[in-house]
Design a protein around this motif. Sequence first.
Motif, PDB file in Angstrom:
ATOM      1  N   GLY A   6      16.921  13.493   4.295  1.00 30.28           N
ATOM      2  CA  GLY A   6      15.955  13.718   5.366  1.00 30.28           C
ATOM      3  C   GLY A   6      14.587  13.145   5.098  1.00 30.28           C
ATOM      4  O   GLY A   6      13.944  12.580   5.997  1.00 30.28           O
ATOM      5  N   GLU A   7      14.122  13.244   3.820  1.00 28.56           N
ATOM      6  CA  GLU A   7      12.765  12.778   3.517  1.00 28.56           C
ATOM      7  C   GLU A   7      12.630  11.248   3.542  1.00 28.56           C
ATOM      8  O   GLU A   7      11.520  10.719   3.570  1.00 28.56           O
ATOM      9  N   LEU A   8      13.759  10.525   3.552  1.00 31.47           N
ATOM     10  CA  LEU A   8      13.718   9.062   3.584  1.00 31.47           C
ATOM     11  C   LEU A   8      14.111   8.491   4.946  1.00 31.47           C
ATOM     12  O   LEU A   8      13.974   7.291   5.175  1.00 31.47           O
ATOM     13  N   ARG A   9      14.574   9.369   5.830  1.00 25.62           N
ATOM     14  CA  ARG A   9      15.198   8.869   7.061  1.00 25.62           C
ATOM     15  C   ARG A   9      14.219   8.086   7.939  1.00 25.62           C
ATOM     16  O   ARG A   9      14.536   6.996   8.428  1.00 25.62           O
TER      17      ARG A   9
ATOM     18  N   THR B 162       0.885  -1.165   0.000  1.00 27.88           N
ATOM     19  CA  THR B 162       0.000   0.000   0.000  1.00 27.88           C
ATOM     20  C   THR B 162       0.925   1.218   0.000  1.00 27.88           C
ATOM     21  O   THR B 162       2.147   1.073   0.175  1.00 27.88           O
ATOM     22  N   PRO B 163       0.385   2.412  -0.163  1.00 25.66           N
ATOM     23  CA  PRO B 163       1.263   3.591  -0.121  1.00 25.66           C
ATOM     24  C   PRO B 163       2.013   3.753   1.197  1.00 25.66           C
ATOM     25  O   PRO B 163       3.026   4.459   1.245  1.00 25.66           O
TER      26      PRO B 163
ATOM     27  N   MET C 193       4.277   6.901   0.893  1.00 22.74           N
ATOM     28  CA  MET C 193       5.546   7.099   0.200  1.00 22.74           C
ATOM     29  C   MET C 193       5.327   6.917  -1.295  1.00 22.74           C
ATOM     30  O   MET C 193       4.621   6.008  -1.727  1.00 22.74           O
ATOM     31  N   THR C 194       5.938   7.772  -2.086  1.00 21.04           N
ATOM     32  CA  THR C 194       5.813   7.681  -3.539  1.00 21.04           C
ATOM     33  C   THR C 194       6.609   6.502  -4.077  1.00 21.04           C
ATOM     34  O   THR C 194       7.556   6.027  -3.436  1.00 21.04           O
TER      35      THR C 194
END
Length: 341
Positions: free
Chosen positions: A207-210, A144-145, A170-171
């Motif tokens: 930062g956006e993946l941490r 799922t997203p 998450m994209t």
Amino acid sequence: MPSSEERRFEVLRAIVADYVSTHEPVGSKALVDRHSLGVSSATVRNDMAVLEEEGYITQPHTSAGRIPTDKGYRLFVDKLSEVKPLSPAERRAIISFLDGALDLDDVLRRSVRLLAQLTRQVAVIQYPTMSNSSLRHLEVVPLTPARLMLVIITDSGRVDQRTVDLGDVMTEENVARIREMLNAALAGRRLTDAATRVTELPDQAPGELRDALVRICTLLVEHLVEHPEERLVLGGTANLTRSVADFPGSLRQVLEALEEQVVVLKLLAAARNPGAVTVRIGEENEDEQMRSTSVVSIGYGKNDMLLGGMGVVGPTRMDYPGTIAAVRAVANYVGQILAGG
């Protein structure tokens, strides 16, 4: 070796062969009739008397026949000058049967069935040990997203799956970035090394993946460093019931022991080198419940790397040359399949 000792060993070899074949105590006249020993019945009787005195054969009851003891089987196995080769048909059957396997689970199930059929004994194989494996690839699949599935594939063909909740959407692009980061850092590493490396990834991530990587790496560390109970595949147990007479009063305890995974793992513990066959006979087995059995085991793997152990369990009255050949051949092919898988 003095000729008298060589001759006595030939007498012992003949007794083992006849007893394995007929399950009847062997007398001197039968030995002279069936084997080209080149000596008289009186000489054979004298040799049998020496072999009995030295503990290699014994008289089970008041008949004139003798049967091998554990010590006699051990001498026979230690002096095997050659292992009975498998026939071309048997080798083709092994290759054909194992080549049809779909995945690691199927390879091991087929191996156990094949080994049990070839030897008519109980066959057992240990799943590849995680500590000896390397991580081949780590697939990240969006469920799922906000939820991912991690598919961990090792070089031994073992596949494990874990799901992780991200706590946020998450994209697909970021999922691809995480997949790329994980494989760049971990692919090709031993699992023990990968566990150390994975703890460093969140600090190196954008930062956006941490936050997502913290959750993923926490789950991966738990998987990579855990030591789950070793998994085994067992087959051919019914073969033992065809040899009830070989286990006087002890077949039930042998079957109970085989149900205990720790006992079977101990039976395979001696198999530490790929290609090296170990034979434990009767009283040589550590577990008391297994002292009426013989265990022929071998390590399987790729090159010099041991992945696990496999082998057969049966009565001490066993076709040792044929069993050793079958165990060695199946282990060799399993190692080849996993190396090329």
